[in-house]
Design an enzyme around this catalytic site. Sequence first.
Site, PDB file in Angstrom:
ATOM      1  N   ARG A  70     -18.815 -19.272  13.577  1.00  0.00           N
ATOM      2  CA  ARG A  70     -19.785 -19.940  14.447  1.00  0.00           C
ATOM      3  C   ARG A  70     -21.210 -19.469  14.195  1.00  0.00           C
ATOM      4  O   ARG A  70     -22.154 -20.198  14.476  1.00  0.00           O
ATOM      5  CB  ARG A  70     -19.385 -19.795  15.912  1.00  0.00           C
ATOM      6  N   GLU A 107     -10.226  -4.174  17.294  1.00  0.00           N
ATOM      7  CA  GLU A 107      -9.419  -3.623  18.372  1.00  0.00           C
ATOM      8  C   GLU A 107      -7.953  -3.583  17.974  1.00  0.00           C
ATOM      9  O   GLU A 107      -7.182  -2.761  18.442  1.00  0.00           O
ATOM     10  CB  GLU A 107      -9.525  -4.481  19.655  1.00  0.00           C
TER      11      GLU A 107
END
Length: 186
Positions: A70, A107
């Site tokens: 994006r 993560e």
Amino acid sequence: MTTADTARSNLRELLLSRIRDVPDYPKPGVVFKDITPLLADPAAFGALTDALAALCVRLGADKVVGLEARGFILAAPAAAKAEIGFVPVRKAGKLPGSTLRQGYELEYGTAEIEVHSDAFGPGDRVLVIDDVLATGGTAEASLDLIRRAGAEVAGVAVLMELAFLDGRGRLAPTLAGAPLEALIVV
């Protein structure tokens, strides 16, 4: 409130009004910030492009990096409007030819991004643009790539910063004094 403060507030409200929250996407407990309604609105997308182009000029950028995917959508029109070059930073294996690659921690694992090895000239000032700053891992890796390629970091600009994830704190050492500009902080 100054005229500039009013303009920033109006821009923030316009942009926020066009960002849709999608609960439990991509997994339960996550609220995804969907910018597709903003992109579909020519007034909102135009205002966002103008704001990002103004940052390019104010920060003295020679080139803009857009982070996959994006970030491409936001960075390319901003670079064109500011009349400077656009450079895509992609997931590893997506660019042909000679590239520089940078790994980073997520993560839930690791990832790699890359840029063409000849994308920047010595002394180029590069502004990184992305849609959301979350944990800061991708932005941090892109700053390392820019410096390894011999360019200077003009800063990082994002549409939205998710402050509760403290990506700003993670990026601070890598920014080394370069600004981090978020149009919206949530």
